[in-house]
Design an enzyme around this catalytic site. Structure first.
Site, short mmCIF file in Angstrom:
data_model
loop_
_atom_site.label_atom_id
_atom_site.label_comp_id
_atom_site.label_asym_id
_atom_site.label_seq_id
_atom_site.Cartn_x
_atom_site.Cartn_y
_atom_site.Cartn_z
N GLU A 179 0.84 -1.20 0.00
CA GLU A 179 0.00 0.00 0.00
C GLU A 179 0.88 1.25 0.00
OE1 GLU A 179 -2.78 1.12 -0.47
OE2 GLU A 179 -4.42 0.09 0.53
N ASP A 180 0.36 2.32 -0.60
CA ASP A 180 1.09 3.59 -0.49
C ASP A 180 0.85 4.22 0.88
OD1 ASP A 180 -1.57 4.03 -1.10
OD2 ASP A 180 -1.21 5.68 -2.49
N ASP A 191 -4.53 4.79 6.09
CA ASP A 191 -5.21 5.98 6.60
C ASP A 191 -6.21 5.51 7.66
OD1 ASP A 191 -5.94 8.64 6.75
OD2 ASP A 191 -7.13 8.63 4.94
C1 PRP Z 1 -5.87 5.21 -0.86
C2 PRP Z 1 -4.67 4.34 -0.53
C3 PRP Z 1 -5.24 3.19 0.22
C4 PRP Z 1 -6.46 3.80 0.88
C5 PRP Z 1 -6.14 4.06 2.31
O1 PRP Z 1 -6.43 4.74 -2.04
O2 PRP Z 1 -3.98 3.94 -1.67
O3 PRP Z 1 -5.63 2.15 -0.64
O4 PRP Z 1 -6.75 5.03 0.24
O5 PRP Z 1 -7.24 4.65 2.93
P1 PRP Z 1 -8.00 3.99 4.15
O6 PRP Z 1 -6.94 3.47 5.10
O7 PRP Z 1 -8.76 5.15 4.73
O8 PRP Z 1 -8.89 2.93 3.64
P2 PRP Z 1 -7.50 5.58 -2.89
O9 PRP Z 1 -8.87 5.06 -2.59
O10 PRP Z 1 -7.26 7.04 -2.71
O11 PRP Z 1 -7.15 5.10 -4.37
P3 PRP Z 1 -5.81 5.34 -5.24
O12 PRP Z 1 -4.74 4.47 -4.64
O13 PRP Z 1 -6.20 4.89 -6.62
O14 PRP Z 1 -5.46 6.81 -5.18
#
Ligand code: PRP
Length: 180
Positions: A101-102, A105
């Site tokens: 994961e990047d 959150d």
């Molecule tokens: C982001 C990130 C994680 C997620 C984390 O993805 O890459 O997958 O949010 O958030 P959380 O812990 O609150 O669930 P995003 O939905 O923004 O999609 P993306 O990676 O395509 O930008």
């Protein structure tokens, strides 16, 4: 924290520090799974840059796959519901899986993914996240390999976007607040 990012964003983590930390995380993974194969699963889209750099620093037999999810109502009044958009290409049964994961959150995405991946009987299942924002967590999940723990700021770059922009920035930056 330093100024100087593109579009006036503040640089939070410079590319050199990211590279160094990614190498250290890869080294840790290589040590933990010595003599074995690892299977990296990137969560699209944000994790693709981290996965690409991490995979090339892992000193083991390594395979990769990607999964894509969407979460409804992110931000205010979030229902926290996560839905699968693209599944894996291949089975993970019996594999040493590392979910990449990047950012962690609220943890809702990770909770959902761990739940569905566990059902597929991997040999081991771990989580590598470049960034962790523990102050935002609403679920009891954590990363096994975390690059950087960061404060509750909206960050972009190195895969992270704001309305699909800025993913290709080399540094992780704090999004510049819009002009008043
Ligand atoms: C982001 C990130 C994680 C997620 C984390 O993805 O890459 O997958 O949010 O958030 P959380 O812990 O609150 O669930 P995003 O939905 O923004 O999609 P993306 O990676 O395509 O930008």
């Amino acid at each position: 924290m330093r100024a100087g990012g593109p579009d006036g964003h503040k640089v939070l983590i410079r590319r050199a520090a990211i590279q160094k930390r990614v190498k250290a995380v890869a080294h840790e993974i290589s040590h933990d799974f010595k003599g074995e194969r690892v299977h990296l699963i990137g969560v699209l889209k944000g994790a693709c840059f981290f996965l690409a750099d991490l995979a090339r620093e892992i000193n083991l037999e390594t395979s990769i796959d990607f999964i894509s999810v969407a979460s409804y109502g992110k931000g205010k009044d979030s229902s926290g519901q996560v839905r699968l958009l693209k599944d894996l290409d291949t089975s993970i049964a019996g594999l040493n899986v590392i979910l990449v994961e990047d950012i962690l959150d609220t943890g809702r995405t990770l909770l959902y993914l761990l739940r569905i991946l566990r059902q597929r009987k991997p040999k081991t299942l771990r989580v590598a996240a470049l960034l962790d924002k523990p102050s935002r967590r609403v679920t009891p999940v954590k990363g096994d390999y975390v690059g950087f723990t960061i404060p509750n700021e909206f960050v972009v770059g190195y895969g992270l976007d704001y309305g699909e922009r800025y993913r290709n920035l080399k540094d992780v930056c704090i999004l510049r607040p819009p002009a008043q």
